[in-house]
Design a protein around this motif. Structure first.
Motif, PDB file in Angstrom:
ATOM      1  N   CYS A  86      86.007  36.434  15.961  1.00 15.31           N
ATOM      2  CA  CYS A  86      85.588  37.815  16.203  1.00 15.31           C
ATOM      3  C   CYS A  86      86.731  38.675  16.739  1.00 15.31           C
ATOM      4  O   CYS A  86      87.800  38.175  17.085  1.00 15.31           O
ATOM      5  CB  CYS A  86      84.423  37.835  17.183  1.00 15.31           C
ATOM      6  SG  CYS A  86      84.891  37.412  18.883  1.00 15.31           S
ATOM      7  N   TRP A 125      76.742  42.287  10.163  1.00 16.66           N
ATOM      8  CA  TRP A 125      77.503  43.508  10.425  1.00 16.66           C
ATOM      9  C   TRP A 125      78.215  43.915   9.149  1.00 16.66           C
ATOM     10  O   TRP A 125      78.735  43.069   8.424  1.00 16.66           O
ATOM     11  CB  TRP A 125      78.531  43.259  11.531  1.00 16.66           C
ATOM     12  CG  TRP A 125      79.288  44.476  11.919  1.00 16.66           C
ATOM     13  CD1 TRP A 125      80.556  44.816  11.517  1.00 16.66           C
ATOM     14  CD2 TRP A 125      78.835  45.534  12.757  1.00 16.66           C
ATOM     15  NE1 TRP A 125      80.907  46.024  12.082  1.00 16.66           N
ATOM     16  CE2 TRP A 125      79.862  46.481  12.844  1.00 16.66           C
ATOM     17  CE3 TRP A 125      77.638  45.767  13.449  1.00 16.66           C
ATOM     18  CZ2 TRP A 125      79.741  47.644  13.593  1.00 16.66           C
ATOM     19  CZ3 TRP A 125      77.518  46.920  14.194  1.00 16.66           C
ATOM     20  CH2 TRP A 125      78.566  47.843  14.258  1.00 16.66           C
ATOM     21  N   ILE A 162      79.577  40.506   7.358  1.00 14.68           N
ATOM     22  CA  ILE A 162      79.672  39.238   8.077  1.00 14.68           C
ATOM     23  C   ILE A 162      78.349  38.957   8.769  1.00 14.68           C
ATOM     24  O   ILE A 162      77.539  39.862   8.975  1.00 14.68           O
ATOM     25  CB  ILE A 162      80.802  39.255   9.136  1.00 14.68           C
ATOM     26  CG1 ILE A 162      80.583  40.375  10.145  1.00 14.68           C
ATOM     27  CG2 ILE A 162      82.159  39.327   8.469  1.00 14.68           C
ATOM     28  CD1 ILE A 162      81.495  40.301  11.368  1.00 14.68           C
ATOM     29  N   GLN A 163      78.164  37.695   9.117  1.00 10.68           N
ATOM     30  CA  GLN A 163      77.019  37.293   9.933  1.00 10.68           C
ATOM     31  C   GLN A 163      77.575  36.520  11.121  1.00 10.68           C
ATOM     32  O   GLN A 163      78.578  35.806  11.003  1.00 10.68           O
ATOM     33  CB  GLN A 163      76.041  36.416   9.155  1.00 10.68           C
ATOM     34  CG  GLN A 163      74.805  36.067   9.974  1.00 10.68           C
ATOM     35  CD  GLN A 163      73.811  35.200   9.222  1.00 10.68           C
ATOM     36  OE1 GLN A 163      74.197  34.310   8.465  1.00 10.68           O
ATOM     37  NE2 GLN A 163      72.539  35.462   9.424  1.00 10.68           N
ATOM     38  N   SER A 164      76.902  36.659  12.260  1.00 12.06           N
ATOM     39  CA  SER A 164      77.296  35.853  13.411  1.00 12.06           C
ATOM     40  C   SER A 164      77.191  34.383  13.033  1.00 12.06           C
ATOM     41  O   SER A 164      76.269  33.981  12.316  1.00 12.06           O
ATOM     42  CB  SER A 164      76.385  36.147  14.600  1.00 12.06           C
ATOM     43  OG  SER A 164      76.696  35.265  15.663  1.00 12.06           O
ATOM     44  N   ARG A 219      82.456  34.384  13.207  1.00 18.95           N
ATOM     45  CA  ARG A 219      81.761  35.220  12.233  1.00 18.95           C
ATOM     46  C   ARG A 219      81.937  34.603  10.843  1.00 18.95           C
ATOM     47  O   ARG A 219      82.979  34.056  10.529  1.00 18.95           O
ATOM     48  CB  ARG A 219      82.326  36.642  12.238  1.00 18.95           C
ATOM     49  CG  ARG A 219      82.352  37.286  13.625  1.00 18.95           C
ATOM     50  CD  ARG A 219      80.964  37.478  14.192  1.00 18.95           C
ATOM     51  NE  ARG A 219      81.003  38.089  15.514  1.00 18.95           N
ATOM     52  CZ  ARG A 219      80.451  37.543  16.583  1.00 18.95           C
ATOM     53  NH1 ARG A 219      79.843  36.371  16.513  1.00 18.95           N
ATOM     54  NH2 ARG A 219      80.483  38.179  17.733  1.00 18.95           N
ATOM     55  N   ALA A 242      88.216  37.349  11.428  1.00 21.92           N
ATOM     56  CA  ALA A 242      87.095  37.812  10.598  1.00 21.92           C
ATOM     57  C   ALA A 242      87.367  39.210  10.058  1.00 21.92           C
ATOM     58  O   ALA A 242      87.196  39.462   8.857  1.00 21.92           O
ATOM     59  CB  ALA A 242      85.790  37.777  11.387  1.00 21.92           C
TER      60      ALA A 242
END
Length: 117
Positions: free
Chosen positions: A41, A72, A61-63, A30, A49
């Motif tokens: 994660c 998210w 956060i972003q994947s 993440r 993260a």
């Protein structure tokens, strides 16, 4: 756009910053949308993260997985519609999951199942 996002912030690397420093491994990655920190994660053993969010207050956060672009928001505990962030947008596509290659223990699945949390 949220003040919690800096689209120009570049990723801190291609793997979890803390796991790489300690020789550890992760399940998925993440990216912090505020500063570019790459962390593992919450399915990963160390959950860097979400630890980064708790330590810094950076909630979005972003994947950092190939083909995924979702965001998210830890504060709202929900998905978030974020902007395009500075490249790269994922870990190397040829890296293993879990990863990184060569550091994942043979019993990784059992280790994740045995966690007491």
């Amino acid at each position: 756009m949220s003040t919690e996002i800096d689209p120009a912030a570049v990723p801190s690397g291609t793997g979890c910053l803390e796991c790489d420093a300690a020789g550890g491994w992760w399940v998925h990655l993440r990216r912090c949308a505020a500063c570019g920190h790459i962390g593992c994660c919450d399915d990963s053993p160390r959950r860097h993260a979400s630890a980064h969010w708790r330590e810094t207050g950076h909630p979005i956060i972003q994947s950092f997985e190939p083909g995924e672009d979702w965001f998210w928001d830890f504060d709202s505990d929900d998905y978030y519609a974020g902007p395009q962030l500075a490249p790269p947008d994922s870990r190397p596509a040829d890296e293993t999951v879990p990863g990184p290659r060569g550091r994942v223990p043979a019993d990784w699945y059992e280790q994740l199942q045995d966690r007491s949390d």
